[in-house]
Design a protein around this motif. Structure first.
Motif, PDB file in Angstrom:
ATOM      1  N   THR A   1      87.922  61.243  51.899  1.00  0.00           N
ATOM      2  CA  THR A   1      88.793  60.509  52.007  1.00  0.00           C
ATOM      3  C   THR A   1      89.263  60.023  53.315  1.00  0.00           C
ATOM      4  N   ASP A   2      89.975  59.133  53.788  1.00  0.00           N
ATOM      5  CA  ASP A   2      90.816  58.540  54.784  1.00  0.00           C
ATOM      6  C   ASP A   2      92.143  59.348  54.552  1.00  0.00           C
ATOM      7  N   PRO A   3      92.632  60.216  55.317  1.00  0.00           N
ATOM      8  CA  PRO A   3      93.930  60.884  55.123  1.00  0.00           C
ATOM      9  C   PRO A   3      95.276  59.608  55.250  1.00  0.00           C
ATOM     10  N   THR A   4      94.688  58.616  55.901  1.00  0.00           N
ATOM     11  CA  THR A   4      95.998  57.731  56.191  1.00  0.00           C
ATOM     12  C   THR A   4      96.032  56.721  55.014  1.00  0.00           C
ATOM     13  N   THR A   5      94.867  56.643  54.159  1.00  0.00           N
ATOM     14  CA  THR A   5      94.844  55.496  53.033  1.00  0.00           C
ATOM     15  C   THR A   5      94.585  56.276  51.677  1.00  0.00           C
ATOM     16  N   ALA A   6      93.854  57.479  51.877  1.00  0.00           N
ATOM     17  CA  ALA A   6      93.378  57.945  50.536  1.00  0.00           C
ATOM     18  C   ALA A   6      92.184  57.253  49.900  1.00  0.00           C
ATOM     19  N   GLY A   7      91.628  56.294  50.769  1.00  0.00           N
ATOM     20  CA  GLY A   7      90.402  55.492  50.367  1.00  0.00           C
ATOM     21  C   GLY A   7      89.164  56.024  51.046  1.00  0.00           C
ATOM     22  N   ASP A   8      88.047  55.259  51.172  1.00  0.00           N
ATOM     23  CA  ASP A   8      86.896  55.662  51.486  1.00  0.00           C
ATOM     24  C   ASP A   8      87.176  56.052  52.997  1.00  0.00           C
ATOM     25  N   VAL A   9      86.399  56.959  53.723  1.00  0.00           N
ATOM     26  CA  VAL A   9      86.315  57.358  54.977  1.00  0.00           C
ATOM     27  C   VAL A   9      86.001  56.324  56.100  1.00  0.00           C
ATOM     28  N   LEU A  10      85.159  55.376  55.533  1.00  0.00           N
ATOM     29  CA  LEU A  10      84.371  54.281  56.494  1.00  0.00           C
ATOM     30  C   LEU A  10      84.701  52.904  55.664  1.00  0.00           C
ATOM     31  N   PRO A  11      84.909  51.918  56.355  1.00  0.00           N
ATOM     32  CA  PRO A  11      84.896  50.599  55.692  1.00  0.00           C
ATOM     33  C   PRO A  11      83.819  50.209  54.893  1.00  0.00           C
ATOM     34  N   THR A  12      82.701  50.549  55.265  1.00  0.00           N
ATOM     35  CA  THR A  12      81.418  50.192  54.558  1.00  0.00           C
ATOM     36  C   THR A  12      80.704  51.305  53.875  1.00  0.00           C
ATOM     37  N   ILE A  13      80.984  52.494  54.107  1.00  0.00           N
ATOM     38  CA  ILE A  13      80.380  53.799  53.393  1.00  0.00           C
ATOM     39  C   ILE A  13      81.254  54.745  52.610  1.00  0.00           C
ATOM     40  N   ARG A  14      80.791  54.710  51.583  1.00  0.00           N
ATOM     41  CA  ARG A  14      81.452  56.098  50.666  1.00  0.00           C
ATOM     42  C   ARG A  14      80.748  57.221  50.831  1.00  0.00           C
ATOM     43  N   ALA A  15      81.279  58.370  50.999  1.00  0.00           N
ATOM     44  CA  ALA A  15      80.611  59.810  51.375  1.00  0.00           C
ATOM     45  C   ALA A  15      81.181  60.614  50.023  1.00  0.00           C
ATOM     46  N   GLN A  16      80.292  61.322  49.400  1.00  0.00           N
ATOM     47  CA  GLN A  16      80.599  62.262  48.440  1.00  0.00           C
ATOM     48  C   GLN A  16      79.594  63.552  48.438  1.00  0.00           C
TER      49      GLN A  16
END
Length: 384
Positions: A274-289
């Motif tokens: 996750t993005d530490p500034t939003t807690a959302g996905d790390v990239l606008p178009t890509i989810r990584a798990q």
């Protein structure tokens, strides 16, 4: 009505005798020729393909053997320069159902990139969001906005669009990793830009720090540097360390053994970068798990809109996508098309996995579907 241009029209319409179609007649045929000439297509002839009851992906499930990829990449390292000619020695996975295009899925690019000892991959930037994931080796640094970031086994390195970046191999052996980008998506919507950067790196960028400036600012759980709290297009943390990922997965399974909630389903730990500034996905178009599945566990069949690419990080097992099953081992990559059910059985042991479990890295296009309110998922048993 004359139809002098119909022969040159790319539109071809055929009147068919079916209950859901108009009655056949010379007038209907004449109407269809008029549609062809005017470049028109009536919905009643296309609705079955354009509006199916559920997603029908143009991609198919497929597995790529890591040892084969590594061997071919090694040969490319001997024959193909890494300089401006080809820009990167990156070799893309081509889904067998996509007509030879270098696409893993209709929206995702995945490639093995190979860097020889002492080589530098020159600097560039592009609107495509990207990442690197390292399944084995170390000694390569990626330099993002002039910040040297070390790459080691198990590290996940996201690369938001339009960030200048280069790579260099400071080791005395070659190194390979996988790249993931949203190239097919941006190509399809005709939104991509690309810029060449410098041909060489500065002496400062040839340094090999243990931690990048990005990690020193953003790599502290739950703590953000107030001086840097501004809008970021994608995560400002440029490397997610394997030691942290490994510990998070191990803790989930330990909590489950102690009778506490933590896993996504019995024996199946799952974390999302996750993005530490939003807690959302790390990239606008890509989810990584990242998944960890205990030996003997088979995950419940799960499907979602959008596609995914997986790489086996450690261990072995059986993967079933729709009606197709494969045995997978360390490094293998496989594709899960949109709305195809996926289940995974772990057959890992201490002999083929450091964790003793089946560990898998996954990336998908889920953020695109989520933003468009098109994301759906379904688990046959339990919930995810």
């Amino acid at each position: 009505m004359p139809h002098v241009n119909a022969g040159r029209s790319p539109v071809r319409l055929a009147a068919v005798d079916r209950p859901d179609q108009p009655s056949l007649s010379p007038d209907l045929e004449d109407l269809y020729r008029g549609f062809e000439e005017a470049l028109l297509v009536p919905l009643w002839t296309e609705i079955g393909d354009l509006m199916p009851p559920h997603p029908r992906s143009s991609a198919q499930s497929h597995r790529w053997d890591w040892n084969t990829l590594l061997g071919l990449a090694g040969r490319a390292g001997e024959l193909v320069p890494v300089g401006r000619g080809g820009e990167r020695r990156a070799i893309a996975l081509a889904n067998p159902s996509l007509g030879g295009k270098p696409y893993a899925t209709p929206t995702l690019w995945a490639a093995i990139q190979y860097l020889m000892p002492g080589e530098n991959a020159p600097e560039h930037r592009h609107t495509q969001n990207a990442f690197r994931f390292v399944v084995e080796g170390e000694g390569v640094w990626t330099v993002v906005e002039r910040d040297p970031v070390p790459m080691r086994r198990g590290d996940f390195l996201p690369q938001p669009g339009l960030h200048w970046h280069a790579h260099r191999n400071a080791a005395d052996t070659p190194m390979a990793w996988i790249d993931g980008l949203d190239i097919p998506f941006q190509y399809g919507v005709e939104a991509q830009f690309f810029d060449f950067g410098r041909d060489t790196l500065s002496e400062e960028e040839h340094a090999t720090p243990d931690r990048s400036r990005s990690q020193r600012l953003w790599g502290h759980p739950g703590l953000a540097p107030v001086s840097q709290l501004r809008r970021h297009e994608g995560t400002p943390l440029l490397c997610y360390r394997w030691t942290d990922t490994d510990a998070a997965l191990a803790d989930q399974l330990a909590l489950e053994r102690e009778g506490h909630p933590g896993t996504i389903e019995p024996g199946h730990a799952l974390v999302r970068y996750t993005d530490p500034t939003t807690a959302g996905d790390v990239l606008p178009t890509i989810r990584a798990q990242f998944h960890r599945i205990v030996p003997g566990v088979e995950t419940a069949p799960y499907r979602e809109t959008g596609s995914s690419v997986y790489q086996v990080f450690d261990g072995s097992g059986q993967v079933t996508v729709g009606d197709v099953s494969w045995q997978v081992t360390r490094g293998d990559l496989f594709v899960v098309p949109s709305w195809q059910p996926l289940s995974i059985r772990s057959e890992a042991s201490g002999s083929d996995s450091d964790s003793g479990a089946l560990d898998l890295f996954q990336f998908s296009d889920a953020p695109i579907f989520t933003k468009l309110n098109l994301f759906r998922s379904h688990t046959e048993e339990g919930g995810r």
